[in-house]
Motif scaffolding. Sequence first.
Motif, mmCIF file in Angstrom:
data_model
loop_
_atom_site.group_PDB
_atom_site.id
_atom_site.type_symbol
_atom_site.label_atom_id
_atom_site.label_comp_id
_atom_site.label_asym_id
_atom_site.label_seq_id
_atom_site.Cartn_x
_atom_site.Cartn_y
_atom_site.Cartn_z
ATOM 1 N N UNK A 140 5.620 -65.887 -21.834
ATOM 2 C CA UNK A 140 7.170 -65.760 -21.592
ATOM 3 C C UNK A 140 7.656 -64.641 -22.839
ATOM 4 N N UNK A 141 8.004 -63.566 -22.070
ATOM 5 C CA UNK A 141 8.503 -62.336 -22.564
ATOM 6 C C UNK A 141 10.153 -62.096 -22.778
ATOM 7 N N UNK A 142 10.924 -63.001 -22.036
ATOM 8 C CA UNK A 142 12.200 -62.924 -22.223
ATOM 9 C C UNK A 142 12.997 -63.269 -20.832
ATOM 10 N N UNK A 143 12.229 -63.740 -19.806
ATOM 11 C CA UNK A 143 12.910 -63.852 -18.610
ATOM 12 C C UNK A 143 13.559 -65.474 -18.895
ATOM 13 N N UNK A 177 7.044 -61.232 -16.516
ATOM 14 C CA UNK A 177 8.059 -60.902 -15.632
ATOM 15 C C UNK A 177 9.193 -60.274 -16.196
ATOM 16 N N UNK A 178 9.668 -59.238 -15.616
ATOM 17 C CA UNK A 178 10.873 -58.676 -16.240
ATOM 18 C C UNK A 178 12.172 -59.113 -15.848
ATOM 19 N N UNK A 179 13.312 -59.491 -16.466
ATOM 20 C CA UNK A 179 14.404 -60.040 -16.446
ATOM 21 C C UNK A 179 15.344 -59.184 -15.578
ATOM 22 N N UNK A 180 15.499 -57.977 -15.956
ATOM 23 C CA UNK A 180 16.600 -57.040 -15.746
ATOM 24 C C UNK A 180 16.292 -55.491 -15.443
ATOM 25 N N UNK A 189 14.544 -54.435 -21.341
ATOM 26 C CA UNK A 189 13.094 -53.866 -20.728
ATOM 27 C C UNK A 189 12.320 -53.437 -21.724
ATOM 28 N N UNK A 190 12.792 -52.828 -22.753
ATOM 29 C CA UNK A 190 11.946 -52.239 -23.974
ATOM 30 C C UNK A 190 11.429 -53.582 -24.810
ATOM 31 N N UNK A 191 12.198 -54.653 -25.020
ATOM 32 C CA UNK A 191 12.244 -55.678 -25.813
ATOM 33 C C UNK A 191 11.096 -56.539 -24.971
ATOM 34 N N UNK A 214 -0.371 -57.298 -16.057
ATOM 35 C CA UNK A 214 0.669 -56.970 -14.967
ATOM 36 C C UNK A 214 2.075 -57.550 -15.602
ATOM 37 N N UNK A 215 2.810 -56.784 -15.586
ATOM 38 C CA UNK A 215 4.396 -57.022 -15.665
ATOM 39 C C UNK A 215 5.461 -56.533 -14.758
ATOM 40 N N UNK A 216 5.024 -55.457 -13.930
ATOM 41 C CA UNK A 216 6.073 -54.665 -13.129
ATOM 42 C C UNK A 216 6.291 -55.443 -11.731
ATOM 43 N N UNK A 217 7.605 -55.518 -11.358
ATOM 44 C CA UNK A 217 8.084 -55.961 -10.085
ATOM 45 C C UNK A 217 8.300 -54.510 -9.269
ATOM 46 N N UNK A 218 9.211 -54.779 -8.178
ATOM 47 C CA UNK A 218 9.383 -53.600 -7.454
ATOM 48 C C UNK A 218 10.352 -52.522 -8.161
ATOM 49 N N UNK A 219 11.306 -53.148 -8.981
ATOM 50 C CA UNK A 219 12.097 -51.905 -9.692
ATOM 51 C C UNK A 219 11.248 -51.406 -10.587
ATOM 52 N N UNK A 220 10.709 -52.073 -11.398
ATOM 53 C CA UNK A 220 9.704 -51.422 -12.363
ATOM 54 C C UNK A 220 8.615 -50.521 -12.026
ATOM 55 N N UNK A 221 8.297 -50.828 -10.587
ATOM 56 C CA UNK A 221 7.231 -50.144 -10.228
ATOM 57 C C UNK A 221 7.744 -48.594 -9.856
ATOM 58 N N UNK A 222 9.060 -48.709 -9.476
ATOM 59 C CA UNK A 222 9.701 -47.133 -8.909
ATOM 60 C C UNK A 222 10.315 -46.631 -10.040
ATOM 61 N N UNK A 223 10.930 -47.344 -11.254
ATOM 62 C CA UNK A 223 11.718 -46.748 -12.351
ATOM 63 C C UNK A 223 11.152 -46.919 -13.713
ATOM 64 N N UNK A 224 10.260 -47.530 -13.907
ATOM 65 C CA UNK A 224 9.578 -47.736 -15.389
ATOM 66 C C UNK A 224 8.248 -47.662 -15.419
ATOM 67 N N UNK A 225 7.714 -46.380 -15.376
ATOM 68 C CA UNK A 225 6.223 -46.213 -15.540
ATOM 69 C C UNK A 225 5.488 -46.786 -16.551
#
Length: 393
Positions: A140-143, A177-180, A189-191, A214-225
């Motif tokens: 659990x990292x923040x979601x 899993x990322x929340x935002x 995201x940085x937190x 592994x952490x990235x969903x679709x949005x992070x795959x495309x915008x958060x390398x």
Amino acid sequence: MAGQHGQEAQRAGTPHAQARIDLSAVRANVSRLCEAAGSAEVMAVVKADGYGHGMAAVARAALAGGATWLGVAGMREALALRAAGVPGRLLAWLLTPGDDWNAAVASGVELSAGATWAVRAAVRAAQAVDRPALLHLEAETGLGRGGATADDWRALLETAARAEAAGYVRVVGVWSHLARADEPGHPSCDEQLAAFRSAAGLARRAGLTPDVLHLSNSAATLTLPEAHFDLVRPGLAVYGLSPVPDLAAPSELGLRPAMTLTARLASVKRVPAGQGVSYGHRYRTARETTLGLVPLGYADGVPRHASQAGPVLVAGRRHTVAGTVCMDQFVLDLGDAPAAPGDEVVLFGPGDRGEPGAADWARAAQSISHEIVARIGARVPRTYTGGSASGEL
């Protein structure tokens, strides 16, 4: 009436509605995601019957497009893929004590564990089938959803490490899993990245050596390398829909929507001005007009919240749902446009003919594209183009 010839051309057995799935688009989308992922591997998420597109067919297309992993939510989904003969590494993460852990471990399905009870369940299954369970430990990292909190993480690591030393499990992944991520630049995201790196470091110090982080969903795959790590888990983007619709359309991200939802008009009639339409008469005709009846409703996945707002394309013209969406049908006010029973209505698609997209329906229903495609029900037959739904990889 113009269009009447289309009525005669309908053959017996022609579906009154269908979802056409372009498997070549799925392959191309996954290839694009592999490119975006760089050195990370790609897990194509095919839960919820492949977001309504057909799980096994999409899984095969995704593997053909370059994905090396598949991901699902529930264990029954994972076992269904195995029963369909779909190969490759496969992770299931939304698990309960009553699931068939024995069957999953025996089938080589990789399982998420976000609490010590899940590790114990995996150990019992490994003992029963005489095969080590493959575990991904969830932090659990923040979601605020699944996964072990920071206070519980060390206990989870210790339990997993003991089970691994005894030969009952292999810890092959650490994940979260990322929340935002769909809000690029949001400080959370940085937190979460920092929290995830800390959790992974503690896992290593506990003597665990997972294959993948592994952490990235679709949005992070495309915008958060920086969140790619060893493996990314795109879902929505596999199906050609934008995970950041307020920032970029699918085409701007190099994606193509794979689903086109169509129906055939079931009824066409002229009505006078002032005619109330559908339940509650939330819509009344302003003048004499033509009403067309579309045989799809909320039981098929058409959102009732899109009453008075859902967009469609008929004969090259945009129209809006008139009145309330019913369980099996909704109405269009076609004005004076020529129309006949059997004429095609396009609810959404890739936009090649000017039709709406799933994102347009999401806005109309105050929802998200994920829900629009995933909720299309079993009464709507799926047909496939761009490759066989059961074809070879």
